[in-house]
Design an enzyme around this catalytic site. Structure first.
Site, mmCIF file in Angstrom:
data_model
loop_
_atom_site.group_PDB
_atom_site.id
_atom_site.type_symbol
_atom_site.label_atom_id
_atom_site.label_comp_id
_atom_site.label_asym_id
_atom_site.label_seq_id
_atom_site.Cartn_x
_atom_site.Cartn_y
_atom_site.Cartn_z
ATOM 1 N N ARG A 15 0.832 -1.214 0.000
ATOM 2 C CA ARG A 15 0.000 0.000 0.000
ATOM 3 C C ARG A 15 0.871 1.270 0.000
ATOM 4 O O ARG A 15 0.982 1.952 -1.021
ATOM 5 C CB ARG A 15 -0.969 -0.034 1.206
ATOM 6 C CG ARG A 15 -2.107 0.965 1.160
ATOM 7 C CD ARG A 15 -1.740 2.387 1.545
ATOM 8 N NE ARG A 15 -1.140 2.508 2.868
ATOM 9 C CZ ARG A 15 -0.592 3.627 3.318
ATOM 10 N NH1 ARG A 15 -0.559 4.727 2.573
ATOM 11 N NH2 ARG A 15 -0.049 3.677 4.534
ATOM 12 N N ASP A 16 1.526 1.548 1.109
ATOM 13 C CA ASP A 16 2.314 2.792 1.181
ATOM 14 C C ASP A 16 3.502 2.711 0.225
ATOM 15 O O ASP A 16 3.896 3.719 -0.383
ATOM 16 C CB ASP A 16 2.810 3.017 2.617
ATOM 17 C CG ASP A 16 2.959 4.486 2.975
ATOM 18 O OD1 ASP A 16 2.788 5.336 2.087
ATOM 19 O OD2 ASP A 16 3.257 4.782 4.147
ATOM 20 N N HIS A 207 4.503 4.484 12.784
ATOM 21 C CA HIS A 207 4.698 4.354 11.319
ATOM 22 C C HIS A 207 5.707 5.422 10.901
ATOM 23 O O HIS A 207 5.414 6.618 11.010
ATOM 24 C CB HIS A 207 3.327 4.574 10.673
ATOM 25 C CG HIS A 207 3.307 4.698 9.176
ATOM 26 N ND1 HIS A 207 2.741 3.742 8.365
ATOM 27 C CD2 HIS A 207 3.732 5.678 8.346
ATOM 28 C CE1 HIS A 207 2.825 4.129 7.093
ATOM 29 N NE2 HIS A 207 3.430 5.301 7.051
ATOM 30 N N HIS A 209 8.558 7.124 8.201
ATOM 31 C CA HIS A 209 9.274 7.287 6.933
ATOM 32 C C HIS A 209 10.717 7.664 7.288
ATOM 33 O O HIS A 209 10.990 8.176 8.375
ATOM 34 C CB HIS A 209 8.585 8.344 6.067
ATOM 35 C CG HIS A 209 7.278 7.838 5.510
ATOM 36 N ND1 HIS A 209 7.137 7.438 4.206
ATOM 37 C CD2 HIS A 209 6.077 7.614 6.095
ATOM 38 C CE1 HIS A 209 5.897 7.019 4.003
ATOM 39 N NE2 HIS A 209 5.221 7.117 5.141
ATOM 40 N N CYS A 240 4.094 9.302 0.157
ATOM 41 C CA CYS A 240 2.696 9.702 0.017
ATOM 42 C C CYS A 240 2.591 10.776 -1.058
ATOM 43 O O CYS A 240 3.334 11.759 -1.025
ATOM 44 C CB CYS A 240 2.166 10.236 1.357
ATOM 45 S SG CYS A 240 0.509 10.914 1.266
ATOM 46 N N ASN A 249 9.012 4.497 3.331
ATOM 47 C CA ASN A 249 8.919 4.017 4.710
ATOM 48 C C ASN A 249 10.260 3.405 5.076
ATOM 49 O O ASN A 249 11.011 2.962 4.216
ATOM 50 C CB ASN A 249 7.853 2.906 4.805
ATOM 51 C CG ASN A 249 6.488 3.399 4.434
ATOM 52 O OD1 ASN A 249 6.168 3.482 3.271
ATOM 53 N ND2 ASN A 249 5.696 3.745 5.423
HETATM 54 P P1 HMG Z 1 -13.467 14.384 -2.309
HETATM 55 O O1 HMG Z 1 -13.087 14.970 -3.619
HETATM 56 O O2 HMG Z 1 -13.798 15.295 -1.201
HETATM 57 O O3 HMG Z 1 -14.606 13.313 -2.345
HETATM 58 O O4 HMG Z 1 -12.263 13.425 -1.903
HETATM 59 P P2 HMG Z 1 -15.858 13.138 -3.235
HETATM 60 O O5 HMG Z 1 -16.828 12.366 -2.411
HETATM 61 O O6 HMG Z 1 -16.271 14.441 -3.829
HETATM 62 O O7 HMG Z 1 -15.323 12.178 -4.403
HETATM 63 C C1 HMG Z 1 -14.349 12.561 -5.349
HETATM 64 C C2 HMG Z 1 -14.214 11.456 -6.372
HETATM 65 O O8 HMG Z 1 -13.715 10.275 -5.737
HETATM 66 C C3 HMG Z 1 -15.553 11.051 -6.984
HETATM 67 O O9 HMG Z 1 -15.273 10.558 -8.298
HETATM 68 C C4 HMG Z 1 -15.980 9.877 -6.113
HETATM 69 O O10 HMG Z 1 -16.850 9.011 -6.791
HETATM 70 C C5 HMG Z 1 -14.657 9.214 -5.821
HETATM 71 P P3 HMG Z 1 -15.546 11.470 -9.597
HETATM 72 O O11 HMG Z 1 -16.996 11.811 -9.512
HETATM 73 O O12 HMG Z 1 -14.629 12.671 -9.430
HETATM 74 O O13 HMG Z 1 -15.153 10.579 -10.727
HETATM 75 N N1 HMG Z 1 -14.609 8.505 -4.556
HETATM 76 C C6 HMG Z 1 -14.211 7.234 -4.420
HETATM 77 N N2 HMG Z 1 -13.817 6.310 -5.317
HETATM 78 C C7 HMG Z 1 -13.467 5.100 -4.838
HETATM 79 N N3 HMG Z 1 -13.484 4.776 -3.531
HETATM 80 C C8 HMG Z 1 -13.856 5.673 -2.597
HETATM 81 C C9 HMG Z 1 -14.249 6.959 -3.035
HETATM 82 N N4 HMG Z 1 -14.676 8.056 -2.401
HETATM 83 C C10 HMG Z 1 -14.898 9.004 -3.329
HETATM 84 N N5 HMG Z 1 -13.836 5.343 -1.324
HETATM 85 C C11 HMG Z 1 -11.496 11.503 -0.691
HETATM 86 C C12 HMG Z 1 -12.223 12.819 -0.646
HETATM 87 C C13 HMG Z 1 -11.158 11.164 0.744
HETATM 88 C C14 HMG Z 1 -12.387 10.447 -1.299
HETATM 89 C C15 HMG Z 1 -10.193 11.644 -1.543
HETATM 90 O O14 HMG Z 1 -9.512 12.800 -1.170
HETATM 91 C C16 HMG Z 1 -9.299 10.432 -1.384
HETATM 92 O O15 HMG Z 1 -9.595 9.356 -1.872
HETATM 93 N N6 HMG Z 1 -8.161 10.602 -0.697
HETATM 94 C C17 HMG Z 1 -7.237 9.495 -0.449
HETATM 95 C C18 HMG Z 1 -5.880 10.015 -0.251
HETATM 96 C C19 HMG Z 1 -4.901 8.903 -0.029
HETATM 97 O O16 HMG Z 1 -5.164 7.731 -0.240
HETATM 98 N N7 HMG Z 1 -3.693 9.308 0.428
HETATM 99 C C20 HMG Z 1 -2.621 8.381 0.658
HETATM 100 C C21 HMG Z 1 -2.847 7.506 1.842
HETATM 101 S S1 HMG Z 1 -2.557 8.317 3.390
HETATM 102 C C22 HMG Z 1 -0.870 8.096 3.668
HETATM 103 O O17 HMG Z 1 -0.139 7.651 2.790
HETATM 104 C C23 HMG Z 1 -0.344 8.373 5.034
HETATM 105 C C24 HMG Z 1 -0.053 7.096 5.826
HETATM 106 O O18 HMG Z 1 0.891 6.267 5.164
HETATM 107 C C25 HMG Z 1 0.484 7.464 7.218
HETATM 108 C C26 HMG Z 1 1.641 8.488 7.104
HETATM 109 O O19 HMG Z 1 2.705 8.157 6.579
HETATM 110 O O20 HMG Z 1 1.369 9.631 7.542
HETATM 111 C C27 HMG Z 1 -1.321 6.253 6.067
HETATM 112 MG MG MG Z 2 3.014 6.545 5.246
#
Ligand code: HMG
Ligand code: MG
Length: 287
Positions: A15-16, A207, A209, A240, A249
């Site tokens: 994933r990450d 967690h 990096h 990310c 990571n």
């Molecule tokens: P938004 O734009 O506010 O949401 O995004 P929305 O409801 O308006 O939806 C936008 C689009 O996403 C729409 O599609 C939805 O259908 C679709 P469009 O009409 O534009 O074609 N959508 C989805 N599709 C599939 N599955 C879903 C879903 N929800 C909406 N569940 C939202 C808000 C949270 C959805 C968006 O910003 C998002 O998906 N963000 C994810 C970001 C992400 O994954 N970041 C990386 C992971 S976090 C990380 O790496 C940190 C970590 O490792 C810890 C660390 O190191 O700190 C965990």
């Molecule tokens: Mg991370």
């Protein structure tokens, strides 16, 4: 440290590790990575994310990956879920665990999940409740616990606030994340002390990096505080898309070696992880 000290290592490479790769990675490679990790002895593997495919295109095939991995008994296959839609996809994919992910930084929260910190808690409340009702393990992640790519320094009290909110909503585990790898050993203790005022130590994962090369020393500092669960990424891949400048990571191979040197056991086959790290880096064209 006595040799009976067991430490859990969660591998987040699928994933990450992969989420920030620009070139599409074949489905078979993703599945093979997860299967190699279960064979190496990991009991929790972060497989993929059910997020917006425009936010993280690399993981848009998450349902196929989940459908194809060989389910090893006793392994928790966990996925990130940013909302109820993601949770429903996770349930349909028979995920054993979900991750709800917020941040201690208002700006990072906006960039990453497009809402502020307080709103994210409201958004996650029904996700956490639904997962609990379905008997699915829930992790709540607090990003930017030691610093933010947009805001710089973050106060430990902001980290503790979100950790407490997740804890009150009933998450099984809190993951405190150094998203951009700026923490120091002294900083580890400071933030953990703030978190541990309200959250039991046994529920805390860290967690890290490794942007500044301090992650291994930081893990040792966390072990001294009593933390017994860490994330790491085989091959040290990762980052990310919403954290500019963040590198991978901390590498699982290096974490296992360091933990062993500290007298901790993990139950994971280091030789198998090394081999998988070499294989993964070759698949990603990093030799
Ligand atoms: P938004 O734009 O506010 O949401 O995004 P929305 O409801 O308006 O939806 C936008 C689009 O996403 C729409 O599609 C939805 O259908 C679709 P469009 O009409 O534009 O074609 N959508 C989805 N599709 C599939 N599955 C879903 C879903 N929800 C909406 N569940 C939202 C808000 C949270 C959805 C968006 O910003 C998002 O998906 N963000 C994810 C970001 C992400 O994954 N970041 C990386 C992971 S976090 C990380 O790496 C940190 C970590 O490792 C810890 C660390 O190191 O700190 C965990
Ligand atoms: Mg991370």
């Amino acid at each position: 440290m006595s040799s009976s000290d067991h430490v859990t290592v969660v591998d987040v490479a699928p994933r990450d590790g992969l989420q920030n790769e620009a070139t599409p990675i074949p489905l078979e490679t993703k599945v093979a990575l997860v299967d190699r990790l279960s064979a190496a002895g990991f009991r929790t593997i972060e497989v993929t994310s059910f997020v917006s495919p425009s936010a993280v295109p690399q993981l848009a095939d998450g349902a196929e990956v989940m459908a194809r991995v060989r389910r090893a008994p006793g392994v928790r296959y966990s996925v990130l879920t940013p909302n109820l839609r993601g949770f429903e996809a996770a349930r349909a994919a028979r995920a054993d665990g979900i991750v709800v992910f917020g941040a201690a930084s208002e700006t990072f929260s906006q960039q990453n999940i497009r809402c502020g910190i307080a709103e994210s808690v409201d958004r996650y409340a029904p996700v956490i409740a639904a997962a609990r009702a379905a008997g699915i393990h829930v992790r709540g992640t607090v990003s930017c616990a030691w610093g933010c790519p947009y805001e710089g320094g973050i106060s430990p009290s902001a980290v503790a606030w979100l950790a407490r909110a997740f804890h009150q909503l009933g998450v099984d585990e809190l993951s405190i994340a150094d998203t951009i790898g700026v923490g120091t050993p002294e900083g580890m203790a400071e933030v953990l002390d703030a978190v541990l005022a309200d959250v039991p130590l046994a529920r805390v994962n860290v967690h890290l990096h490794d942007t500044q090369g301090r992650a291994l020393d930081n893990i040792v500092a966390c072990v001294a505080v009593g933390v017994r669960s860490f994330d790491a990424s085989t091959g040290g891949v990762g980052g990310c898309p919403f954290a500019p400048g963040a590198t991978g990571n901390v590498a699982t191979e290096a974490v296992l070696e360091r933990l062993a040197a500290e007298g901790c056991s993990t139950g994971i086959d280091l030789a198998a992880v090394r081999e998988t790290g070499r294989w993964l880096r070759a698949q990603l064209g990093r030799g």
